[in-house]
Design an enzyme around this catalytic site. Sequence first.
Site: not given
Ligand code: MN
Length: 430
Positions: A122, A129, A195, A197, A229, A233, A236, A249, A253, A370
Amino acid sequence: MRSWVEGANEPDLNHLPYGAFRKEDDVRLCVRIGAWLLDIAACEKDGLLDSLTANVRDACCQPSLNALLSLGPEAWHALRHRLRELLEDTAPGDIQTRVDWFLYPLHEAQLVLPVDAGGYTDFYASLHHARRVGELFRPDNPLLPNYKHVPIAYNGRASSLVAGGTPVRRPRGQRRPVSEGAQPEFAPSYALDYELELAFVIGQGNVLGEPIPIANAREHLFGVMLLNDWSARDVQAWEYQPLGPFLGKSFATSVAPWITPMAALEPFRVAPVAREPGDPQPLPYLVEAADLRNGAFDIEVEVLLSTEASRAAGLEPMLVSHGSTRELYWTASQMVAHHTSNGCNLRPGDLLATGTISGPQRESAGCLLELTRNGVEAITLPNGERRAWLQDGDEVTLRARCEREGLPTVVLGECVARIHPALQTLSPAR
Ligand code: MN
């Protein structure tokens, strides 16, 4: 160019994404054409692919695309060309009759992952970002000094890649102590995020010790699929220093079950966004003329959310953000060249994901971290509900399309998955 397949049209013929589906005890490779899928192995067994070489025909009968990927671009083009011949309205009537036996309605199909991904990397290719996330945690120094020199990435977990549609269970995990001197907690994550992606699927790999020069990188790309993904948080934030993301994570996925071949995306190549004045030039191994000319892709991307309440009210999934992959700071070729620059070998079916795709505007932020500024400013959904993070029952849909005047539109396969509640206990007590 038209197709004889009921309801299929030029964009469908032009796209022909690859997938895999369950057929009795088998997994079969297929391409999508309109509201149908075409069983490729059945076509081979019927002799419809006899014009192709034996190794391509053999690859068509495997339960994943990996064998085909390892054969390289010539084989991919030959198969794609033949499949189009079979599906175009210029195909002889007897061919149409034979092919028609191997078309199945999409809505009845149980799709599975079409590649066996041995590796999943990744990246962090969106400057917007990286900067917005950096601002949350290092307001004085949002962008780390390496960002514009090194395509940053971490090694993701391949074993927990799942096809879209598979439920995602909210993970339990360890998080920061609530006060100094307290114990860390172990509990269901409360800060669950998505996420947005795009994953590039590696075709032919490289020999260990032999980097792929950036000029050759495109030959190693087979196609793309949307990737979500999922990120816890809170987990993480507590675990990531000093070695990066891990259990926050690796619980799941999600990837879209359809791979759009690069051949269908080629017309949507664009020049990468110009670097900001004063930005450093990348080192020579990351620079190449064709990459500067059209190394980026103009793919519009969207995140949509539905909740238990919105579905109960009969609402369509609600738009949360929208952006474009053309905003990415690093290109796919740069990712391939960088990944292999130390001699690391890529293998067929490996996924190289872009990292969260965010644009310069707030509404183009590709994750809740975000959008809600790390959960501090909840967003209000069109139905009035508020979200700082994902709740159980929330369903995230990633969509992407390429549109350009005069060209058939390419709509990528969606990536959809719903959050299920955490396990009540970690494991049975001894
Ligand atoms: Mn990611």
